[in-house]
Design a protein around this motif. Sequence first.
Motif, PDB file in Angstrom:
ATOM      1  N   ASP A   1       5.044   5.130  -8.683  1.00 32.50           N
ATOM      2  CA  ASP A   1       5.163   5.815  -7.388  1.00 32.50           C
ATOM      3  C   ASP A   1       6.385   5.510  -6.673  1.00 32.50           C
ATOM      4  O   ASP A   1       6.892   6.434  -5.916  1.00 32.50           O
ATOM      5  N   ASP A   2       6.450   4.105  -6.538  1.00 31.16           N
ATOM      6  CA  ASP A   2       7.753   3.614  -5.689  1.00 31.16           C
ATOM      7  C   ASP A   2       9.029   3.641  -6.446  1.00 31.16           C
ATOM      8  O   ASP A   2       9.357   2.960  -7.336  1.00 31.16           O
ATOM      9  N   LYS A   3       9.811   4.344  -5.679  1.00 32.83           N
ATOM     10  CA  LYS A   3      11.047   4.594  -6.282  1.00 32.83           C
ATOM     11  C   LYS A   3      12.105   3.216  -6.223  1.00 32.83           C
ATOM     12  O   LYS A   3      12.891   2.747  -7.118  1.00 32.83           O
ATOM     13  N   ALA A   4      11.840   2.529  -5.434  1.00 31.34           N
ATOM     14  CA  ALA A   4      12.545   1.144  -4.940  1.00 31.34           C
ATOM     15  C   ALA A   4      12.394   0.098  -6.178  1.00 31.34           C
ATOM     16  O   ALA A   4      11.393  -0.002  -6.565  1.00 31.34           O
ATOM     17  N   ARG A   5      13.529  -0.519  -6.554  1.00 34.57           N
ATOM     18  CA  ARG A   5      13.731  -1.596  -7.665  1.00 34.57           C
ATOM     19  C   ARG A   5      14.333  -2.568  -7.017  1.00 34.57           C
ATOM     20  O   ARG A   5      15.582  -2.654  -6.606  1.00 34.57           O
TER      21      ARG A   5
ATOM     22  N   THR B   1       4.966   7.045   5.723  1.00 35.06           N
ATOM     23  CA  THR B   1       6.154   7.233   6.107  1.00 35.06           C
ATOM     24  C   THR B   1       7.024   5.931   5.628  1.00 35.06           C
ATOM     25  O   THR B   1       8.147   5.752   5.505  1.00 35.06           O
ATOM     26  N   GLN B   2       6.460   4.798   5.072  1.00 35.58           N
ATOM     27  CA  GLN B   2       6.758   3.634   4.792  1.00 35.58           C
ATOM     28  C   GLN B   2       7.454   3.411   3.431  1.00 35.58           C
ATOM     29  O   GLN B   2       6.603   3.878   2.526  1.00 35.58           O
ATOM     30  N   ASN B   3       8.392   2.879   3.066  1.00 34.21           N
ATOM     31  CA  ASN B   3       8.839   2.661   1.612  1.00 34.21           C
ATOM     32  C   ASN B   3       8.006   1.473   1.193  1.00 34.21           C
ATOM     33  O   ASN B   3       7.486   0.513   2.018  1.00 34.21           O
ATOM     34  N   ALA B   4       8.373   0.848  -0.174  1.00 36.59           N
ATOM     35  CA  ALA B   4       7.780  -0.502  -0.500  1.00 36.59           C
ATOM     36  C   ALA B   4       7.948  -1.499   0.518  1.00 36.59           C
ATOM     37  O   ALA B   4       7.007  -2.452   0.771  1.00 36.59           O
ATOM     38  N   GLU B   5       9.160  -1.886   0.771  1.00 34.84           N
ATOM     39  CA  GLU B   5       9.739  -2.950   1.810  1.00 34.84           C
ATOM     40  C   GLU B   5       8.702  -2.563   2.980  1.00 34.84           C
ATOM     41  O   GLU B   5       8.295  -3.675   3.600  1.00 34.84           O
ATOM     42  N   GLN B   6       8.723  -1.708   3.730  1.00 38.76           N
ATOM     43  CA  GLN B   6       8.226  -1.470   4.919  1.00 38.76           C
ATOM     44  C   GLN B   6       6.601  -1.772   4.803  1.00 38.76           C
ATOM     45  O   GLN B   6       6.348  -2.178   5.839  1.00 38.76           O
ATOM     46  N   GLY B   7       6.352  -1.319   3.830  1.00 39.70           N
ATOM     47  CA  GLY B   7       4.785  -1.509   3.635  1.00 39.70           C
ATOM     48  C   GLY B   7       4.510  -2.923   3.534  1.00 39.70           C
ATOM     49  O   GLY B   7       3.355  -3.478   4.164  1.00 39.70           O
ATOM     50  N   ALA B   8       5.150  -3.619   2.602  1.00 43.83           N
ATOM     51  CA  ALA B   8       4.940  -5.148   2.505  1.00 43.83           C
ATOM     52  C   ALA B   8       5.174  -5.997   3.773  1.00 43.83           C
ATOM     53  O   ALA B   8       4.472  -6.771   3.980  1.00 43.83           O
TER      54      ALA B   8
ATOM     55  N   PRO C   1       0.658  -1.257  -0.053  1.00 47.41           N
ATOM     56  CA  PRO C   1       0.127  -0.043   0.009  1.00 47.41           C
ATOM     57  C   PRO C   1       0.760   1.248  -0.107  1.00 47.41           C
ATOM     58  O   PRO C   1       0.188   2.343  -0.409  1.00 47.41           O
ATOM     59  N   SER C   2       1.958   1.347   0.264  1.00 42.15           N
ATOM     60  CA  SER C   2       2.912   2.578   0.429  1.00 42.15           C
ATOM     61  C   SER C   2       3.211   3.116  -0.989  1.00 42.15           C
ATOM     62  O   SER C   2       3.481   2.326  -1.856  1.00 42.15           O
ATOM     63  N   ARG C   3       3.170   4.378  -1.029  1.00 43.24           N
ATOM     64  CA  ARG C   3       3.456   5.034  -2.196  1.00 43.24           C
ATOM     65  C   ARG C   3       4.677   6.005  -1.968  1.00 43.24           C
ATOM     66  O   ARG C   3       4.797   6.770  -0.687  1.00 43.24           O
ATOM     67  N   PRO C   4       5.266   6.630  -2.782  1.00 48.95           N
ATOM     68  CA  PRO C   4       6.101   7.752  -2.718  1.00 48.95           C
ATOM     69  C   PRO C   4       5.570   9.296  -2.401  1.00 48.95           C
ATOM     70  O   PRO C   4       4.486   9.445  -2.873  1.00 48.95           O
ATOM     71  N   ARG C   5       6.436  10.109  -2.059  1.00 45.63           N
ATOM     72  CA  ARG C   5       6.128  11.540  -1.948  1.00 45.63           C
ATOM     73  C   ARG C   5       6.027  12.078  -3.356  1.00 45.63           C
ATOM     74  O   ARG C   5       6.569  11.624  -4.358  1.00 45.63           O
ATOM     75  N   ALA C   6       5.417  13.153  -3.322  1.00 40.75           N
ATOM     76  CA  ALA C   6       5.350  13.805  -4.513  1.00 40.75           C
ATOM     77  C   ALA C   6       6.530  14.495  -5.036  1.00 40.75           C
ATOM     78  O   ALA C   6       7.362  14.798  -4.306  1.00 40.75           O
ATOM     79  N   THR C   7       6.885  14.178  -6.485  1.00 44.81           N
ATOM     80  CA  THR C   7       7.914  14.905  -7.148  1.00 44.81           C
ATOM     81  C   THR C   7       8.096  16.491  -6.989  1.00 44.81           C
ATOM     82  O   THR C   7       7.075  16.992  -6.961  1.00 44.81           O
TER      83      THR C   7
ATOM     84  N   TRP D   1       8.181 -11.728  -1.913  1.00 43.81           N
ATOM     85  CA  TRP D   1       8.416 -11.960  -3.261  1.00 43.81           C
ATOM     86  C   TRP D   1       7.740 -10.780  -4.185  1.00 43.81           C
ATOM     87  O   TRP D   1       8.220 -10.661  -5.206  1.00 43.81           O
ATOM     88  N   GLY D   2       6.704 -10.557  -3.715  1.00 41.33           N
ATOM     89  CA  GLY D   2       5.973  -9.327  -4.329  1.00 41.33           C
ATOM     90  C   GLY D   2       6.948  -8.253  -4.523  1.00 41.33           C
ATOM     91  O   GLY D   2       6.347  -7.216  -5.591  1.00 41.33           O
ATOM     92  N   MET D   3       7.730  -7.868  -3.947  1.00 42.29           N
ATOM     93  CA  MET D   3       8.619  -6.667  -3.733  1.00 42.29           C
ATOM     94  C   MET D   3       9.458  -6.547  -5.269  1.00 42.29           C
ATOM     95  O   MET D   3       9.729  -5.602  -5.700  1.00 42.29           O
TER      96      MET D   3
END
Length: 514
Positions: free
Chosen positions: A388-392, A256-263, A4-10, A418-420
């Motif tokens: 939205d999510d910067k992480a790869r 406040t969470q990134n993609a990994e923290q959200g997962a 569910p987590s998303r990145p901040r606005a550019t 593994w969804g990451m």
Amino acid sequence: MANPSRPRATALTTSAVLLFAALTGCGGDSEDGDLTHQRLDWQDCPAPSEAEGGGSAPSPLPNGTEWECATMKAPLDWAEPGGKTIGIALIRARAGGPEDRRIGSLVFNFGGPGGSGVTTLPAFGPDYATLNTRYDLVSFDPRGVGRSAPVKCESDARLDEFFQQDATPDDGAERTELLRRTRQFNAACEKNSSKILPHVRTTDAARDMDLMRQVLGDRKLHYFGISYGTELGGVYAHLFPKNVGRAVFDAVVDPTQNAEQGALGQAKGFQLALDNFAKDCTSKTTECPIGDTPQEVKERIAKLLADLERKPIPGISPRELTQTAATNGIAQSLYSKDFWEFLTEGLEEAYDGDGRILMLLSDSMNGRSENGEYSNLTAANAAINCSDDKARYTVDYVQRRLPRFRAASELFGDYLAWGMISCTDWAVPGAADHPDVSARGSAPILVVGNTGDPATPYEGAKKMVNALGKGVGVELTYKGQGHGAYDSKNKCVQSAVNGYLLDGKVPKAGLVCS
């Protein structure tokens, strides 16, 4: 179960800031003067498109109010507001009370990301009958979703194959295959949707909502965001704090969470919901048909999933119930306590070799209708998440993180870890690690957290309140089960929400409903 987590606005360019100021100023014209003053052509609503999930045209509300649909023009690229446009599909039910009591429009976003508001609002419309006395109930298909320039990826047949794959690889060959299929799906999205993919970020949808506010004739945006809709609302409040009217966030994403923290948070949340389900089943006076103790219930589910990995069972012909589909179906049933009886029945039948119910639950999660057609929920979810999510994340990285995810949930840990890799080789770079929702100067926003929420864990509500800033977020706690609080029909929650939206009464911060 998408993260569910998303990145901040550019950051905005100087020219874009000036254009947005013109577009969102009270009473001011945009440079081209077209989009802010467009007239919507409201008509009877058609049956939902395949991308919206199919089905019949929406039925009137219990009081006889008919649903109306229209299409709003919005810039394809908000950096070029005078350039090409796309259509944003809208739906509304006009306020049923006296005209002099009408407040304005109440705009809903039900989450996903990727869910069609045009189909979801009528489905839940009766739940908002009290709000409809003073508001036009309004929702929309966000860009990339449903009828709003939908993202297209794989065919229905290929999606059937995609969802049958092993999503929790155990060896090198399985990991290679999962990565291959992920890249194949992402390449199909780029091939079929290259024009819209760079323009489906949450910041784009937030700007669409402010245009919508003006086109609907509202001085302020009154808003009800659920799940991912809370993040969209937070991003809107950050971009346009002075335009926020009365707003409610329910089932709150932790900004406040990134993609990994959200997962990882979801792994803990779904495990908590499963624990609560097992306790509920075994605590009743009648016998729990899937175990005598909570631990036995969970052990039998774990054994079922292990058995399905070795040998799937019949599901919905010709498809079989795989370990992945069963896990998906179990997760879907944990979104609402109302679904727990279906989970019990589905598990009972699966133990007897019949996987139909669990597969129906899995299909519901994936947006698959009984005729085999898929909505574009999965495609839109991937497109918005990955934009939205910067992480790869790499396969090697996920392998190193598996112990932490398994500690959070033996059942869901591997699946969510593994969804990451879902954004590996995505065509559009991600914007940031998490969204910026700071909204100094905004009107109060009521933030409702549910202690038993599996998909957006309760802790996210406090994080949202803090991130919105002092004097903006007002936290309300619901001690309940399922995803969200208002639709639980808890009288305390509904009274607080209705009191704010209808009468402007801000509840005391820290109110607890049970």
